[in-house]
Write an enzyme that holds these catalytic residues in place. Structure first.
Site, PDB file in Angstrom:
ATOM      1  N   ARG A  90      -4.246   7.157  -3.117  1.00  0.00           N
ATOM      2  CA  ARG A  90      -4.818   7.948  -4.211  1.00  0.00           C
ATOM      3  C   ARG A  90      -6.216   8.444  -3.886  1.00  0.00           C
ATOM      4  NH1 ARG A  90      -0.832   4.826  -5.882  1.00  0.00           N
ATOM      5  NH2 ARG A  90       0.256   5.202  -7.859  1.00  0.00           N
ATOM      6  N   GLY A 143       7.117   6.356   0.105  1.00  0.00           N
ATOM      7  CA  GLY A 143       7.560   6.855  -1.193  1.00  0.00           C
ATOM      8  C   GLY A 143       6.405   7.357  -2.036  1.00  0.00           C
ATOM      9  N   ARG A 187      16.234   7.564  -0.688  1.00  0.00           N
ATOM     10  CA  ARG A 187      15.583   7.142  -1.931  1.00  0.00           C
ATOM     11  C   ARG A 187      15.614   8.239  -2.998  1.00  0.00           C
ATOM     12  NH1 ARG A 187      10.198   3.922  -0.570  1.00  0.00           N
ATOM     13  NH2 ARG A 187      10.517   3.343  -2.749  1.00  0.00           N
ATOM     14  N   ASP A 230       6.711  -5.489  -5.727  1.00  0.00           N
ATOM     15  CA  ASP A 230       6.683  -5.505  -4.261  1.00  0.00           C
ATOM     16  C   ASP A 230       6.611  -6.932  -3.700  1.00  0.00           C
ATOM     17  OD1 ASP A 230       6.787  -2.756  -4.257  1.00  0.00           O
ATOM     18  OD2 ASP A 230       4.626  -2.495  -4.006  1.00  0.00           O
ATOM     19  N   LYS A 233      14.025   0.522  -3.108  1.00  0.00           N
ATOM     20  CA  LYS A 233      12.775   0.413  -2.332  1.00  0.00           C
ATOM     21  C   LYS A 233      13.061   0.794  -0.880  1.00  0.00           C
ATOM     22  CE  LYS A 233      10.183  -0.729  -5.760  1.00  0.00           C
ATOM     23  NZ  LYS A 233       9.204   0.264  -6.247  1.00  0.00           N
ATOM     24  N   ARG A 262      16.382  -4.174  -1.585  1.00  0.00           N
ATOM     25  CA  ARG A 262      15.759  -5.489  -1.373  1.00  0.00           C
ATOM     26  C   ARG A 262      16.527  -6.640  -2.032  1.00  0.00           C
ATOM     27  NH1 ARG A 262       9.380  -3.662  -1.548  1.00  0.00           N
ATOM     28  NH2 ARG A 262       9.327  -2.918   0.611  1.00  0.00           N
TER      29      ARG A 262
HETATM   30  C1  S3P Z   1       3.584   2.394  -5.827  1.00  0.00           C
HETATM   31  C2  S3P Z   1       4.429   2.181  -6.890  1.00  0.00           C
HETATM   32  C3  S3P Z   1       5.597   1.264  -6.829  1.00  0.00           C
HETATM   33  C4  S3P Z   1       5.515   0.338  -5.631  1.00  0.00           C
HETATM   34  C5  S3P Z   1       5.114   1.039  -4.361  1.00  0.00           C
HETATM   35  C6  S3P Z   1       3.765   1.719  -4.534  1.00  0.00           C
HETATM   36  C7  S3P Z   1       2.453   3.327  -6.009  1.00  0.00           C
HETATM   37  O1  S3P Z   1       6.772   2.047  -6.717  1.00  0.00           O
HETATM   38  O2  S3P Z   1       6.748  -0.339  -5.440  1.00  0.00           O
HETATM   39  O3  S3P Z   1       5.041   0.118  -3.290  1.00  0.00           O
HETATM   40  O4  S3P Z   1       1.531   3.331  -5.160  1.00  0.00           O
HETATM   41  O5  S3P Z   1       2.447   4.070  -6.987  1.00  0.00           O
HETATM   42  P1  S3P Z   1       7.501   2.698  -8.000  1.00  0.00           P
HETATM   43  O6  S3P Z   1       6.619   3.714  -8.599  1.00  0.00           O
HETATM   44  O7  S3P Z   1       8.756   3.300  -7.451  1.00  0.00           O
HETATM   45  O8  S3P Z   1       7.777   1.552  -8.930  1.00  0.00           O
END
Ligand code: S3P
Length: 427
Positions: free
Chosen positions: A26, A93, A121, A314, A341, A345
């Site tokens: 971010r 992701g 995904r 996580d 994920k 998992r």
């Molecule tokens: C994350 C949000 C989570 C998390 C990922 C990082 C983020 O995923 O599992 O490791 O940085 O916004 P989800 O938004 O799919 O729950």
């Protein structure tokens, strides 16, 4: 790369873990969209966050990096340039879902894709609401899968009720909302990590929050600033678990982010009987940070469900490892999200942990672990999933004989230096 782990006699020391992955992503993104320079200290130089840097460089943003010090020369929201090639998000992701929201506002076209895991995904969870805002996004199976082709443009605000508690979904919509006409709000079933909300405020944005609902209005400007990234509690979780796996152990982990939307691991370890003391708590650019004093105790089983799930999603692989040696049964439910994920998992934890002799039954929304297993060294495969690789390495610390982790290079996604740090604190 293969990682070898042998049974440990003791875990001890005073350490720091690399910077928080979610916050590092971010900081680069908001820095790139802000007016002026952003300096990031404690940046996580893991593969995922490096993918984010590379994607913004390909959109014309100058980003310098020396180790964990990053300087982003923001040119304002519309200072991004149309990328000449596809943007490669690697395994990340967070990169693809948040960038989809950002690019949806831009007056250009871009194609996003990543590795084999990203290709499996679900993306419609962000593509759907962004289309409702007026974005043109296409992908395989009507926008469910990568590559995603985005033709950005003028958007209008929406009021979105998300079916999942996902910070990636929430953040993609809020980021798009910052340049949409009117107000954009997102409501989620449980509160997911709120780093985007906190960092937007640090960059000068007015963010309205009430319960599980958050709103922003369009047309606001971000101002570059300095960001100090705390240690990643999701990385610290593996070290906390290491202490719980090896009798007589204790560890101090300094400067860990303990944002309440992320600190479920501390609650669960305590509920299982483990000792985690929070010391020297302070606020660093809107994020709570502390030192964790961790001491071994015999653990007992617990139940993990409901609003706790997004606060430790996580960490479930390594919680399953602790549950395998705890006394009694541990039940994890309401965690369907584990299936989408980096790997499924539920399946990968069950298949790999079983190799140690642990008793794990996968269920549709979690797993049931019968504790008290005497673990034996095993030949493990990370399956390309960083957190599976690390969780199983921690199991190896309590297993008789030797454990090998194949495809251990995946660990670099979030915790570069993991193997060295583990070696440093174990004997
Ligand atoms: C994350 C949000 C989570 C998390 C990922 C990082 C983020 O995923 O599992 O490791 O940085 O916004 P989800 O938004 O799919 O729950």
């Amino acid at each position: 790369m293969e990682l070898r782990i042998t049974k440990a006699q003791k875990v001890e020391g005073t350490v720091r873990v690399p910077g928080d992955k979610s916050i590092s992503h971010r900081a680069v993104m908001l820095g790139a969209l802000a007016e002026g320079k952003t300096t990031i200290r404690g940046f996580l130089p893991g593969a995922d966050c490096l993918s984010t840097i590379e994607c913004f460089r390909r959109m014309g943003v100058t980003i310098e990096r020396e180790g964990d010090l990053v300087t982003v020369y923001g040119k304002g929201w519309y200072g991004l340039e149309e990328p000449r090639q596809r943007l490669d998000v690697g395994n990340s992701g967070t990169t693809i879902r948040l960038m989809t929201g950002i690019i949806a506002t831009q007056p250009f076209h871009a194609v996003l894709e990543g590795d084999e895991s990203i290709a499996k995904r679900p993306m419609r969870r962000v593509v759907g609401p962004l289309r409702e805002m007026g974005a043109k996004i296409d992908g395989r199976q009507n926008g469910e899968y990568t590559p995603l082709a985005i033709r950005g443009g003028k958007l209008h605000g929406i009021s979105y009720r998300s079916p999942v508690a996902s910070a990636q979904v929430k953040s993609a919509i809020l980021l798009a909302g910052l340049q949409a006409e009117g107000t954009t709000s997102v409501e989620e079933p449980y509160l997911s990590r709120d780093h985007t909300e906190r960092m937007l405020q640090a960059f000068g944005i007015d963010v309205q929050r009430a319960g599980n609902r958050v709103s922003v209005s369009g047309g606001q400007t971000l101002r570059g600033r300095e960001i100090v990234v705390p240690g990643d509690i999701s990385s610290a979780a593996f070290l906390i678990a290491a202490v719980m796996m090896v009798p007589g152990s204790s560890l101090v982990i300094e400067q860990v982010g303990i944002n309440p939307t992320r600190s479920g691991i501390i609650d669960v370890v305590r509920a299982m009987g483990g000792h985690v003391e929070i010391v020297n708590e302070r606020l660093v650019n809107e994020e709570p940070v502390a030192d964790l004093h961790v001491a071994h105790a015999e653990l007992r089983g617990t139940v993990i469900e409901g609003e706790l799930i997004p606060r430790l999603i996580d960490e479930i692989p390594v919680i399953a490892v602790m549950a395998a040696v705890a006394q009694g049964r541990t039940i994890i439910r309401d965690a369907q999200e584990l299936k989408v994920k980096e790997t499924d998992r539920i399946a990968t934890v069950a298949s790999q942990l079983a190799k140690f002799g642990a008793k794990v039954t996968p269920t549709d929304d979690g797993m049931i672990i019968e504790g008290g297993a005497a673990l034996v060294g095993a030949e493990i495969d990370s399956m390309g999933d960083h957190r599976i690789g690390m969780a199983m390495a921690i199991a190896g610390l309590a297993a008789e004989g030797e454990t090998t982790i194949a495809n251990a290079e995946a660990i670099n996604v979030s915790f570069p230096g993991f193997a060295n740090l583990l070696r440093q604190i174990t004997r």
